[in-house]
Design a protein around this motif. Structure first.
Motif, PDB file in Angstrom:
ATOM      1  N   ALA A   1      20.302   0.505  39.730  1.00 32.62           N
ATOM      2  CA  ALA A   1      20.983   0.837  40.603  1.00 32.62           C
ATOM      3  C   ALA A   1      22.815   0.846  40.064  1.00 32.62           C
ATOM      4  CB  ALA A   1      21.123   0.534  41.211  1.00 32.62           C
ATOM      5  N   CYS A   2      23.495   1.401  40.041  1.00 36.43           N
ATOM      6  CA  CYS A   2      24.869   0.873  39.570  1.00 36.43           C
ATOM      7  C   CYS A   2      26.175   0.934  41.165  1.00 36.43           C
ATOM      8  CB  CYS A   2      24.862   2.168  38.842  1.00 36.43           C
ATOM      9  SG  CYS A   2      27.071   1.706  38.099  1.00 36.43           S
ATOM     10  N   ALA A   3      26.369  -0.513  40.504  1.00 36.22           N
ATOM     11  CA  ALA A   3      27.867  -1.018  41.297  1.00 36.22           C
ATOM     12  C   ALA A   3      28.760  -0.533  40.682  1.00 36.22           C
ATOM     13  CB  ALA A   3      27.545  -2.449  42.065  1.00 36.22           C
TER      14      ALA A   3
ATOM     15  N   GLY B   1      15.499 -10.894  39.473  1.00 40.73           N
ATOM     16  CA  GLY B   1      14.139 -10.624  39.933  1.00 40.73           C
ATOM     17  C   GLY B   1      14.376  -9.446  40.722  1.00 40.73           C
ATOM     18  N   GLN B   2      15.581  -8.736  41.285  1.00 39.26           N
ATOM     19  CA  GLN B   2      15.441  -7.549  41.708  1.00 39.26           C
ATOM     20  C   GLN B   2      15.582  -6.400  41.260  1.00 39.26           C
ATOM     21  OE1 GLN B   2      16.701  -8.116  45.142  1.00 39.26           O
ATOM     22  NE2 GLN B   2      15.750 -10.422  44.916  1.00 39.26           N
ATOM     23  N   GLY B   3      14.865  -5.901  40.093  1.00 45.53           N
ATOM     24  CA  GLY B   3      15.135  -5.176  39.768  1.00 45.53           C
ATOM     25  C   GLY B   3      16.352  -4.777  38.538  1.00 45.53           C
ATOM     26  N   PRO B   4      16.173  -3.304  37.936  1.00 48.77           N
ATOM     27  CA  PRO B   4      18.151  -3.202  37.108  1.00 48.77           C
ATOM     28  C   PRO B   4      18.517  -3.132  37.704  1.00 48.77           C
ATOM     29  CG  PRO B   4      15.836  -2.154  36.440  1.00 48.77           C
ATOM     30  CD  PRO B   4      15.329  -2.736  37.533  1.00 48.77           C
ATOM     31  N   LEU B   5      20.502  -3.297  37.639  1.00 50.95           N
ATOM     32  CA  LEU B   5      21.200  -3.349  38.358  1.00 50.95           C
ATOM     33  C   LEU B   5      22.657  -3.106  37.261  1.00 50.95           C
ATOM     34  CD1 LEU B   5      23.071  -2.622  40.883  1.00 50.95           C
ATOM     35  CD2 LEU B   5      22.625  -5.437  40.987  1.00 50.95           C
ATOM     36  N   ALA B   6      23.339  -2.469  37.459  1.00 51.88           N
ATOM     37  CA  ALA B   6      24.412  -2.693  36.530  1.00 51.88           C
ATOM     38  C   ALA B   6      26.036  -2.292  37.609  1.00 51.88           C
ATOM     39  CB  ALA B   6      24.643  -1.467  35.346  1.00 51.88           C
TER      40      ALA B   6
ATOM     41  N   GLN C   1      26.866  -5.363  46.876  1.00 47.73           N
ATOM     42  CA  GLN C   1      26.592  -5.829  48.481  1.00 47.73           C
ATOM     43  C   GLN C   1      26.722  -3.765  48.853  1.00 47.73           C
ATOM     44  OE1 GLN C   1      28.389  -8.311  51.042  1.00 47.73           O
ATOM     45  NE2 GLN C   1      25.969  -9.318  50.617  1.00 47.73           N
ATOM     46  N   ASN C   2      27.348  -2.932  47.932  1.00 49.93           N
ATOM     47  CA  ASN C   2      27.493  -2.028  48.699  1.00 49.93           C
ATOM     48  C   ASN C   2      26.012  -1.074  47.841  1.00 49.93           C
ATOM     49  OD1 ASN C   2      28.503   0.679  49.706  1.00 49.93           O
ATOM     50  ND2 ASN C   2      29.291   1.095  47.535  1.00 49.93           N
ATOM     51  N   VAL C   3      25.367  -1.348  46.475  1.00 49.21           N
ATOM     52  CA  VAL C   3      24.454  -1.242  45.917  1.00 49.21           C
ATOM     53  C   VAL C   3      23.118  -2.474  46.051  1.00 49.21           C
ATOM     54  CG1 VAL C   3      25.095   0.407  44.602  1.00 49.21           C
ATOM     55  CG2 VAL C   3      24.449  -2.210  44.351  1.00 49.21           C
ATOM     56  N   ARG C   4      23.138  -3.493  46.986  1.00 48.93           N
ATOM     57  CA  ARG C   4      22.251  -3.814  47.257  1.00 48.93           C
ATOM     58  C   ARG C   4      22.720  -4.484  48.124  1.00 48.93           C
ATOM     59  NH1 ARG C   4      19.310  -5.609  42.748  1.00 48.93           N
ATOM     60  NH2 ARG C   4      18.791  -3.722  41.524  1.00 48.93           N
TER      61      ARG C   4
ATOM     62  N   GLN D   1      18.211 -11.700  34.374  1.00 44.98           N
ATOM     63  CA  GLN D   1      17.260 -10.621  33.710  1.00 44.98           C
ATOM     64  C   GLN D   1      16.865  -9.346  34.617  1.00 44.98           C
ATOM     65  OE1 GLN D   1      15.584 -11.286  30.453  1.00 44.98           O
ATOM     66  NE2 GLN D   1      15.522  -9.569  30.444  1.00 44.98           N
ATOM     67  N   GLY D   2      17.952  -8.728  33.553  1.00 48.94           N
ATOM     68  CA  GLY D   2      17.968  -7.036  34.743  1.00 48.94           C
ATOM     69  C   GLY D   2      19.204  -6.950  35.300  1.00 48.94           C
ATOM     70  N   PHE D   3      19.936  -8.124  34.858  1.00 47.66           N
ATOM     71  CA  PHE D   3      21.840  -7.809  34.835  1.00 47.66           C
ATOM     72  C   PHE D   3      22.486  -7.033  33.877  1.00 47.66           C
ATOM     73  CE2 PHE D   3      25.653  -8.788  37.487  1.00 47.66           C
ATOM     74  CZ  PHE D   3      25.636  -7.828  37.834  1.00 47.66           C
ATOM     75  N   ARG D   4      23.313  -6.145  33.966  1.00 47.96           N
ATOM     76  CA  ARG D   4      24.240  -5.686  33.434  1.00 47.96           C
ATOM     77  C   ARG D   4      25.734  -5.729  33.792  1.00 47.96           C
ATOM     78  NH1 ARG D   4      22.501  -0.674  29.534  1.00 47.96           N
ATOM     79  NH2 ARG D   4      23.762  -2.353  27.697  1.00 47.96           N
TER      80      ARG D   4
END
Length: 739
Positions: free
Chosen positions: A63-65, A122-127, A88-91, A154-157
């Motif tokens: 996802a991408c915020a 641990g919520q999966g890839p997110l940018a 929170q718009n994407v999560r 980890q997994g957050f950019r």
């Protein structure tokens, strides 16, 4: 903390009608694995468009915020209300409370930051894309963002887009190797990309000249390229094209004024306007035009207005983007011509005081003061020419209108000497012809020489470069008489006469004049004349069979050339050739080959222009000797034929005829048969000084040579007279009637 964030800030803006797709940059973003990415470039570089396109391609990888930032967000509470709302718009399940009152440092450190990092883990890839980070300058807001970036799970950019050169956390993250960066150079369109954009806007490929001109004017800046392309698309014929391009340039200036200039402080705008007359911005000249705070303002603007580009040769200096230069020039012109004239003259005075003549002349001319420009050139040309910087002097003259140079006999002499220093005697001759048509009077040019005497020296030098040794000898004899000792003019005149005597086999007379030229060149600080005279003396000694003296003079010439940076100038060629001849006599062919390669490099311009055929002939003759030492008959024959062709261009080949004739006789042939162990003219001079009270160091100073040169000559005197000390040498000389 309020959670009210306008919905339009939580999504990328709509794309322009013509999307500027950037596959090259998209691939770089896709390939980056660092947790933080910074996209830093000036307004209109295409940052938002790029990240919008990239965000829409992220669906398959997470996802991408998105959060667009502005001045309203420049407080930690509002900043984090926006960031949390975007996340929170994407999560929606993100367990972070953001509506519990005012933001405080304690709440941030103890509650918000820990729960945010934990919730993202641990919520999966997110940018998260933060567009417009330059708006965030509040200390607590920047510090809180730094805290967060240092603790990304980890997994957050996080992708930061900014118009400024990034500060804050970026240097630390860069040091830790956890950041990827795209800057203004990366975002600039390359020529192929620009061609594609213009083709899309025009619905057909633009003419190559048009595409090239637009690319050079915009430097690949996306906003300017699109504005100019859209303006050009309205054209129906050539007249429309010119009008629409002018309209496009105005539109680019309006964009710059709105997005850049009018967002600056009054002090910053004044700085940019007053320094707009400078080609390069550095602290010194900027302070001369804009006051003591200019250095601070320059650093500020280089960081916040990325249309100031560091100069590669000097990272502390900057140049303006061409579009910004055009805007500032228009604004300065609107204040009336007097303002620009005053600023150019102030800049010229600053550069003149620091000996930066090129910039000084340029600003004097732009400021309408040609007489001051001429004065700068006349004050500095001789030192520049003497140091072998003829291209620099040629630049100065080119900055003047041609009529100004042609109307001033002194400048014509300078132009002639510039051409001679560059090895182009034909051009020098044309300027000297103009000198003859001008009223000369008693004006001087250079140190201690009238225009007429200086022109006579220049003609003598031109003759030697053209191979006209007999004519040069006649001219140089009168030129020596018309110049003052210890000046560069006398050094050049003596060198010209000595050259003529050398090539007519009058080695003793040549040595005397060239020794005086060495003295004069040393005293006048003329490296060009000094290296030339020493090198010719080395050749003279070699041809006369005085090998030890040739070695000493060759070493001196090499040292002088190296000290002045003249190793690749044609005046150094004679020293290289003399050394190569000595090395061949000693059977050291490998070293001789390397030395001749250096001579060839020094003579490169002479080979191109055909000047100084005698030295070219000597080079080829020595090359033939080297080929015979390697037992390469074909190469030796070719080199000898080249020597003959060069000698044929000489007015009188003189010594070259016998030299070239003997090249093919043996495998390695000395250039001359060594004579008896008589003293040279220089050794005679030192011997006479030894009979007096002067020390060796004082003798060296008296004769304008180095201490080592005198010591070498003294050792030669002792050997030739069979003496072991100074008094013994003097006694032996008196016994033989030498004193």
């Amino acid at each position: 903390m309020t959670s009210s964030v306008p919905p339009f800030k939580l999504r990328p803006p709509d794309q322009p009608p013509h999307i500027l797709t950037r596959p090259r940059l998209l691939r770089r973003l896709d390939a980056s694995t660092e947790p933080v990415v910074v996209v830093s470039a000036p307004a209109g570089a295409g940052k938002t468009v790029l990240l919008t396109e990239w965000s829409r391609s992220l669906g398959t990888r997470g996802a991408c915020a998105w959060l667009s930032l502005d001045a309203y967000d420049n407080a930690p509470g509002r900043l984090w209300a926006g960031i949390l709302r975007a996340l929170q718009n994407v999560r929606p399940e993100l367990p972070v409370r953001h509506d519990s009152g005012e933001w405080t440092l304690d709440a941030w450190l103890e509650e918000i930051l820990p729960s945010l990092v934990t919730g993202l883990h641990g919520q999966g890839p997110l940018a998260l894309i933060l567009d417009g980070v330059e708006s965030i300058t509040d200390v607590d807001a920047v510090r809180s963002l730094t805290d967060f970036l240092a603790r990304l799970p980890q997994g957050f950019r996080v992708i930061l887009s900014t118009r400024h050169v990034p500060g804050g956390p970026v240097p630390t993250l860069r040091a830790h190797g956890v950041i990827a960066e795209l800057d203004q150079h990366d975002l600039a369109f390359n020529p192929e990309e620009a061609q594609a954009v213009l083709t899309d806007l025009l619905a057909s490929a633009p003419a190559p000249d048009t595409a090239r001109a637009l690319y050079e004017a915009t430097e690949g800046w996306a906003a300017a390229l699109c504005i100019m392309g859209r303006s050009l698309a309205r054209s129906s014929d050539d007249a429309d094209t010119a009008d629409n391009l002018a309209r496009g340039r105005r539109a680019v200036s309006e964009y710059l004024a709105t997005e850049v200039l009018y967002r600056l402080t009054t002090e910053q705008r004044r700085f940019l306007l007053r320094t707009s007359v400078l080609d390069e911005l550095s602290a010194g000249p900027c302070q001369a035009l804009a006051g003591d705070r200019a250095g601070v303002l320059l650093r500020e603007l280089a960081r916040t207005v990325q249309l100031l580009v560091p100069v590669a040769a000097d990272p502390s200096a900057y140049r303006r983007h061409r579009a910004l230069s055009a805007l500032l020039s228009d604004l300065l012109g609107s204040e009336g011509p007097e303002t620009a004239v005053s600023l150019h003259r102030s800049a010229a005075r600053w550069y003149s005081r620091r000996g930066e003549t090129t910039a000084a002349v340029r600003h004097w001319v732009r400021g309408g003061d040609e007489s001051a420009a001429v004065a700068s050139i006349l004050a500095d040309w001789e030192q520049a020419i003497s140091a072998g910087r003829s291209r620099e002097v040629a630049q100065w003259l080119e900055l003047l209108p041609p009529r100004t140079v042609a109307a001033d006999a002194r400048l014509c002499v300078v132009a002639a000497m510039t051409a001679l220093s560059g090895g182009v005697p034909e051009t020098a001759g044309r300027w000297l012809d103009v000198v003859g048509l001008r009223e000369q009077g008693a004006e001087t040019v250079g140190e201690g020489s009238t225009v007429s005497d200086a022109a006579a020296v220049a003609r003598a030098v031109a003759c030697w470069l053209q191979g006209e040794v007999l004519t040069g000898d006649r001219l140089a004899e009168s030129a020596v008489a018309g110049t003052l000792p210890l000046t560069s003019w006398r050094a050049l005149a003596g060198t010209a006469r000595g050259t003529a005597l050398l090539w007519t086999s009058r080695y003793g007379e040549a040595e005397v004049l060239l020794a005086e030229a060495t003295r004069d060149g040393h005293a006048a600080g003329s490296s060009l004349a000094l290296v030339r005279a020493l090198g010719l003396r080395a050749v003279c000694a070699l041809l006369a069979g005085r090998h030890e003296r040739a070695r000493m003079l060759s070493d001196e010439a090499h040292a002088a050339a190296a000290a002045a940076g003249l190793e690749r100038h044609f005046v150094a060629a004679s020293a290289y050739i003399a050394r190569a001849g000595l090395l061949l006599d000693e059977g050291r062919a490998d070293e001789a080959e390397r030395t001749l390669a250096a001579a060839e490099a020094a003579l490169a311009d002479s080979f191109r222009t055909g000047s100084e055929p005698q030295m070219q002939a000597l080079y080829h003759a020595t090359r033939a000797r080297l080929a015979r030492a390697w037992q390469n008959a074909d190469a030796a024959r070719e080199a000898r034929e080249a020597a003959e062709r060069a000698a044929d261009r000489c007015e009188s080949p003189g010594a070259l005829t016998d030299l070239i004739g003997r090249v093919g006789e043996d495998t390695v042939v000395p250039l001359a048969v060594p004579g008896l162990q008589e003293l040279s003219l220089g050794e005679h001079r030192v011997l006479r000084a030894l009979s007096g009270p002067l020390t060796l160091r004082e003798i060296a100073s008296e004769f304008y040579v180095s201490h080592n040169t005198v010591k070498t000559q003294v050792r030669a005197i002792f050997r030739k007279l069979g003496a072991h000390d100074r008094s013994g040498a003097v006694a032996r000389a008196r016994e033989r009637g030498m004193l």
